[in-house]
Enzyme design. Sequence first.
Site, PDB file in Angstrom:
ATOM      1  N   LYS A 223       1.154  -1.330  -0.339  1.00  0.00           N
ATOM      2  CA  LYS A 223       0.144  -0.249  -0.037  1.00  0.00           C
ATOM      3  C   LYS A 223       0.458   1.057   0.143  1.00  0.00           C
ATOM      4  O   LYS A 223       1.848   1.680   0.307  1.00  0.00           O
ATOM      5  CB  LYS A 223      -1.069  -0.070   1.132  1.00  0.00           C
ATOM      6  CG  LYS A 223      -2.180  -0.918   0.679  1.00  0.00           C
ATOM      7  CD  LYS A 223      -3.138  -1.205   2.038  1.00  0.00           C
ATOM      8  CE  LYS A 223      -4.306  -2.337   0.578  1.00  0.00           C
ATOM      9  NZ  LYS A 223      -5.560  -2.583   1.918  1.00  0.00           N
ATOM     10  N   ARG A 263      -3.122 -10.211   4.592  1.00  0.00           N
ATOM     11  CA  ARG A 263      -4.138 -10.688   2.979  1.00  0.00           C
ATOM     12  C   ARG A 263      -2.622  -9.689   2.156  1.00  0.00           C
ATOM     13  O   ARG A 263      -2.320  -8.367   1.956  1.00  0.00           O
ATOM     14  CB  ARG A 263      -4.905  -9.997   2.861  1.00  0.00           C
ATOM     15  CG  ARG A 263      -5.451  -9.415   1.061  1.00  0.00           C
ATOM     16  CD  ARG A 263      -6.865  -8.641   1.085  1.00  0.00           C
ATOM     17  NE  ARG A 263      -7.069  -8.521  -0.321  1.00  0.00           N
ATOM     18  CZ  ARG A 263      -6.677  -7.957  -1.213  1.00  0.00           C
ATOM     19  NH1 ARG A 263      -5.673  -6.255  -0.711  1.00  0.00           N
ATOM     20  NH2 ARG A 263      -6.649  -7.945  -2.100  1.00  0.00           N
TER      21      ARG A 263
HETATM   22  N1  PMM Z   1      -7.141  -3.966   0.395  1.00  0.00           N
HETATM   23  C1  PMM Z   1      -6.868  -3.590  -0.986  1.00  0.00           C
HETATM   24  C2  PMM Z   1      -8.246  -4.590  -1.755  1.00  0.00           C
HETATM   25  N2  PMM Z   1      -9.709  -6.024  -1.244  1.00  0.00           N
HETATM   26  N3  PMM Z   1      -9.700  -6.672   1.382  1.00  0.00           N
HETATM   27  C3  PMM Z   1      -9.502  -6.688   2.835  1.00  0.00           C
HETATM   28  N4  PMM Z   1     -10.123  -7.402   3.801  1.00  0.00           N
HETATM   29  N5  PMM Z   1      -8.774  -5.323   3.284  1.00  0.00           N
HETATM   30  C4  PMM Z   1      -7.995  -4.672   2.493  1.00  0.00           C
HETATM   31  O1  PMM Z   1      -6.754  -4.666   3.400  1.00  0.00           O
HETATM   32  C5  PMM Z   1      -8.065  -4.592   1.674  1.00  0.00           C
HETATM   33  C6  PMM Z   1      -9.027  -5.894   0.748  1.00  0.00           C
HETATM   34  C7  PMM Z   1      -6.730  -3.371  -1.886  1.00  0.00           C
HETATM   35  O2  PMM Z   1      -5.796  -3.756  -2.055  1.00  0.00           O
HETATM   36  P1  PMM Z   1      -5.894  -4.430  -3.896  1.00  0.00           P
HETATM   37  O3  PMM Z   1      -6.492  -3.637  -4.758  1.00  0.00           O
HETATM   38  O4  PMM Z   1      -3.971  -4.685  -3.833  1.00  0.00           O
HETATM   39  O5  PMM Z   1      -5.538  -5.736  -3.377  1.00  0.00           O
END
Ligand code: PMM
Length: 291
Positions: A223, A263
């Site tokens: 992030k 994650r």
């Molecule tokens: N961050 C992203 C997408 N989905 N889900 C949860 N539960 N927690 C998060 O912090 C989260 C998520 C954004 O990241 P990406 O676009 O790289 O998937």
Amino acid sequence: MHHPLPLPDAVTALDRTLVMGVVNVTPDSFSDGGEWFTPDAALRHGLALLAEGADLVDVGGESTRPGAERVPEDEELRRVIPVIREFASRGVPVSVDTTRAAVAEAAIASGAVIVNDVSGGLAEPEIHQVVARTGAVYVAMHWRGHADVMDELAVYDDVVTDVRTELGRRVAELRAAGVADRQIVLDPGLGFAKPGSANWPLLSRLDELLSDGFPVLVGASRKRFLGHLLARDDGRPVSPLERDHATAAISALAAAAGAWCVRVHEARGTADAVRVAAAWNGARNVGEDAR
Ligand code: PMM
């Protein structure tokens, strides 16, 4: 400790923080540039993450990148359902990353066991009924608005207290919809309507969120706030791919603090990190017993 979530034994038997590998079936994800856009490529990528130590995969068809536009529902379904079906048929525990009730429902029917809703139900409250009806695990993430507006909503008094209060409302709504506590996971929503500096107290005070009694998922991987932390001398943030070591360091710290799951986009570093944390905490308990 928490009661085990209603998940396959292969997952609940693991005596450590779980590693969730990110499989974005999107052309525009902020962190991996849509490298995994076709169902085939997404499947291969997920299998590689599992081989590197991910315990489950999180399949998403809509980018939540700040400023991103919505994807139509039929397009989201077209992206995620074939991929979910493939993983499920191989016995892989699958989570679906969606804010839509119909996508959650179709994903569960295709074998997903977790609904990962970055809106906590604020986008489509009916998603809670889907979770109640199916008995799926539900990740309620802290969220204040879709990607196009979230940066304007990033105002807090005390960010940790405010996030806990707002997640408490999501829990009340879930209970009212008939979702059992043992299905619920909370997530502080790092980077979602959070100015860079707001992310650190959410991490360093994870114990406060954990004290609300639900398993906690942490999504710090690649992030922006990590890009800024590691900025070079010219002040430019490092690129998403250069944030994986910092991500693994957070995985170790979050796991040591008691996170249920982390994650991540890169599994190997984090798979090692959660094992280090388990040994670290395990040795402390042994030491205490021996004294
Ligand atoms: N961050 C992203 C997408 N989905 N889900 C949860 N539960 N927690 C998060 O912090 C989260 C998520 C954004 O990241 P990406 O676009 O790289 O998937």
